[in-house]
Design an enzyme around this catalytic site. Sequence first.
Site, mmCIF file in Angstrom:
data_model
loop_
_atom_site.group_PDB
_atom_site.id
_atom_site.type_symbol
_atom_site.label_atom_id
_atom_site.label_comp_id
_atom_site.label_asym_id
_atom_site.label_seq_id
_atom_site.Cartn_x
_atom_site.Cartn_y
_atom_site.Cartn_z
ATOM 1 N N HIS A 1 -10.459 -34.353 7.082
ATOM 2 C CA HIS A 1 -9.746 -33.120 6.735
ATOM 3 C C HIS A 1 -10.019 -32.677 5.297
ATOM 4 C CE1 HIS A 1 -6.722 -34.051 10.200
ATOM 5 N NE2 HIS A 1 -7.771 -33.389 10.621
ATOM 6 N N GLY B 1 -1.847 -46.223 11.409
ATOM 7 C CA GLY B 1 -0.894 -45.210 10.948
ATOM 8 C C GLY B 1 -1.225 -43.798 11.351
ATOM 9 N N SER C 1 -0.655 -40.824 14.519
ATOM 10 C CA SER C 1 0.137 -40.523 15.723
ATOM 11 C C SER C 1 -0.728 -40.074 16.892
ATOM 12 C CB SER C 1 1.147 -39.417 15.398
ATOM 13 O OG SER C 1 0.453 -38.229 15.062
ATOM 14 N N ASN D 1 -6.604 -38.557 5.933
ATOM 15 C CA ASN D 1 -5.827 -38.359 4.707
ATOM 16 C C ASN D 1 -6.648 -37.664 3.637
ATOM 17 O OD1 ASN D 1 -3.840 -39.644 6.066
ATOM 18 N ND2 ASN D 1 -4.080 -41.605 5.027
ATOM 19 N N CYS E 1 -13.687 -21.756 -5.155
ATOM 20 C CA CYS E 1 -13.357 -20.333 -5.279
ATOM 21 C C CYS E 1 -13.532 -19.677 -3.913
ATOM 22 C CB CYS E 1 -14.264 -19.675 -6.311
ATOM 23 S SG CYS E 1 -14.022 -17.882 -6.346
ATOM 24 N N ASP F 1 -5.625 -38.090 0.301
ATOM 25 C CA ASP F 1 -5.001 -38.606 -0.918
ATOM 26 C C ASP F 1 -5.923 -39.456 -1.795
ATOM 27 O OD1 ASP F 1 -5.151 -41.012 0.541
ATOM 28 O OD2 ASP F 1 -3.061 -40.890 1.194
HETATM 29 P P1 NAD Z 1 1.326 -38.254 11.455
HETATM 30 O O1 NAD Z 1 2.217 -37.805 10.358
HETATM 31 O O2 NAD Z 1 1.205 -37.404 12.663
HETATM 32 O O3 NAD Z 1 1.747 -39.723 11.953
HETATM 33 C C1 NAD Z 1 1.934 -40.777 11.062
HETATM 34 C C2 NAD Z 1 1.940 -42.076 11.858
HETATM 35 O O4 NAD Z 1 2.094 -43.148 10.952
HETATM 36 C C3 NAD Z 1 3.084 -42.190 12.867
HETATM 37 O O5 NAD Z 1 2.564 -42.616 14.109
HETATM 38 C C4 NAD Z 1 4.008 -43.251 12.258
HETATM 39 O O6 NAD Z 1 4.676 -44.039 13.234
HETATM 40 C C5 NAD Z 1 3.018 -44.072 11.477
HETATM 41 N N1 NAD Z 1 3.577 -44.827 10.348
HETATM 42 C C6 NAD Z 1 4.651 -44.556 9.579
HETATM 43 N N2 NAD Z 1 4.822 -45.503 8.638
HETATM 44 C C7 NAD Z 1 3.809 -46.397 8.808
HETATM 45 C C8 NAD Z 1 3.439 -47.595 8.149
HETATM 46 N N3 NAD Z 1 4.124 -48.087 7.111
HETATM 47 N N4 NAD Z 1 2.338 -48.247 8.592
HETATM 48 C C9 NAD Z 1 1.611 -47.791 9.647
HETATM 49 N N5 NAD Z 1 1.938 -46.665 10.305
HETATM 50 C C10 NAD Z 1 3.024 -45.972 9.890
HETATM 51 O O7 NAD Z 1 -0.060 -38.542 10.753
HETATM 52 P P2 NAD Z 1 -1.535 -38.319 11.213
HETATM 53 O O8 NAD Z 1 -1.732 -38.878 12.569
HETATM 54 O O9 NAD Z 1 -2.376 -38.789 10.088
HETATM 55 O O10 NAD Z 1 -1.698 -36.726 11.302
HETATM 56 C C11 NAD Z 1 -1.046 -35.820 10.455
HETATM 57 C C12 NAD Z 1 -1.898 -35.030 9.475
HETATM 58 O O11 NAD Z 1 -1.220 -35.167 8.250
HETATM 59 C C13 NAD Z 1 -3.274 -35.523 9.218
HETATM 60 O O12 NAD Z 1 -4.067 -34.407 9.282
HETATM 61 C C14 NAD Z 1 -3.260 -35.983 7.744
HETATM 62 O O13 NAD Z 1 -4.380 -35.448 7.084
HETATM 63 C C15 NAD Z 1 -2.109 -35.292 7.149
HETATM 64 N N6 NAD Z 1 -1.372 -35.982 6.086
HETATM 65 C C16 NAD Z 1 -2.024 -36.703 5.143
HETATM 66 C C17 NAD Z 1 -1.307 -37.359 4.162
HETATM 67 C C18 NAD Z 1 -2.062 -38.153 3.149
HETATM 68 O O14 NAD Z 1 -3.156 -37.762 2.734
HETATM 69 N N7 NAD Z 1 -1.507 -39.287 2.727
HETATM 70 C C19 NAD Z 1 0.083 -37.294 4.134
HETATM 71 C C20 NAD Z 1 0.713 -36.523 5.094
HETATM 72 C C21 NAD Z 1 -0.018 -35.878 6.081
#
Ligand code: NAD
Length: 252
Positions: free
Chosen positions: A123, A192, A194, A106, A131, A108
């Site tokens: 990431h 959390g 995938s 993440n 810049c 965030d």
């Molecule tokens: P993903 O979007 O591929 O998968 C999210 C996973 O979280 C899913 O398996 C889903 O079932 C699960 N999920 C949903 N709600 C949940 C909950 N309440 N508790 C636990 N699990 C829950 O995410 P990923 O595997 O992190 O990969 C996607 C990319 O997206 C990453 O590179 C990430 O950096 C980026 N991303 C980051 C943010 C952030 O910084 N918050 C937000 C969106 C995407």
Amino acid sequence: MLDLTQRNIEKAAKLMHSAKHITAFTGAGISAESGIPPYRGEGGLWTKEDPQVLELNYFRNHPDESWRVIRKVFFDYFAKAKPNAAHIALTRLEQAGKLKAIITQNIDNLHQEAGSHTVYEFHGNAQKLSCMKCGKQYDAAPKLMEKLPPMCRDCRGILKPNFIFFGEMIPQDAYMHASKEAEIADVFILIGTSGIVVPAALIPQQAKQNGAKIIEINPERSSYTDRISDIFIKGKAGEIMKKLADLTLGTT
Ligand code: NAD
């Protein structure tokens, strides 16, 4: 009779209680209860916005359009989110000396806002802009993004957030630390995520190959569940992590 989720939480807490080096590996799902949607799936960010704004070439050629989406999604929207019970549970585990590190995909900053110290951002992050011409670093202050695209004060190059765009390299430092964690951890907790984003998804696999036990928390089965997870706890991160931390630390 205890239900399966409760039994698995108890099994996981027992494992964590006796572990020497626990590492957490978090994905977009841990922040879902803070109001940040994941990228994919129902309500995902990319069902509303076009992901090509995060492709490096597209960004170079259309900085105004890309930045309008980036500002809305990653700065206006993320800025309102607060750490939830899962972020806080990980901080408690770290403070108690049980959790040694968090590897997060993440961007965030919610782990750090919750008070966690050892956080490897696989990431990158949205806290700084750099810049694209001279490399100068800026804090991502809203003022800098009032007029888009934000430009370097020194050389007038375009500023880019320090999280990685599609096709960019993983920050070397974070990769190195994450691989080290996969070598030395005896328990890895996947929360959390995938498991479809590579190379991040290879880290838990590496940990498993090196002998770590894998605890997975997710409301849905993931690509890890049947391949590497030893204990799969079906449920939301906030709810499960609070119970797991309480049991592990003996506070219930
Ligand atoms: P993903 O979007 O591929 O998968 C999210 C996973 O979280 C899913 O398996 C889903 O079932 C699960 N999920 C949903 N709600 C949940 C909950 N309440 N508790 C636990 N699990 C829950 O995410 P990923 O595997 O992190 O990969 C996607 C990319 O997206 C990453 O590179 C990430 O950096 C980026 N991303 C980051 C943010 C952030 O910084 N918050 C937000 C969106 C995407």
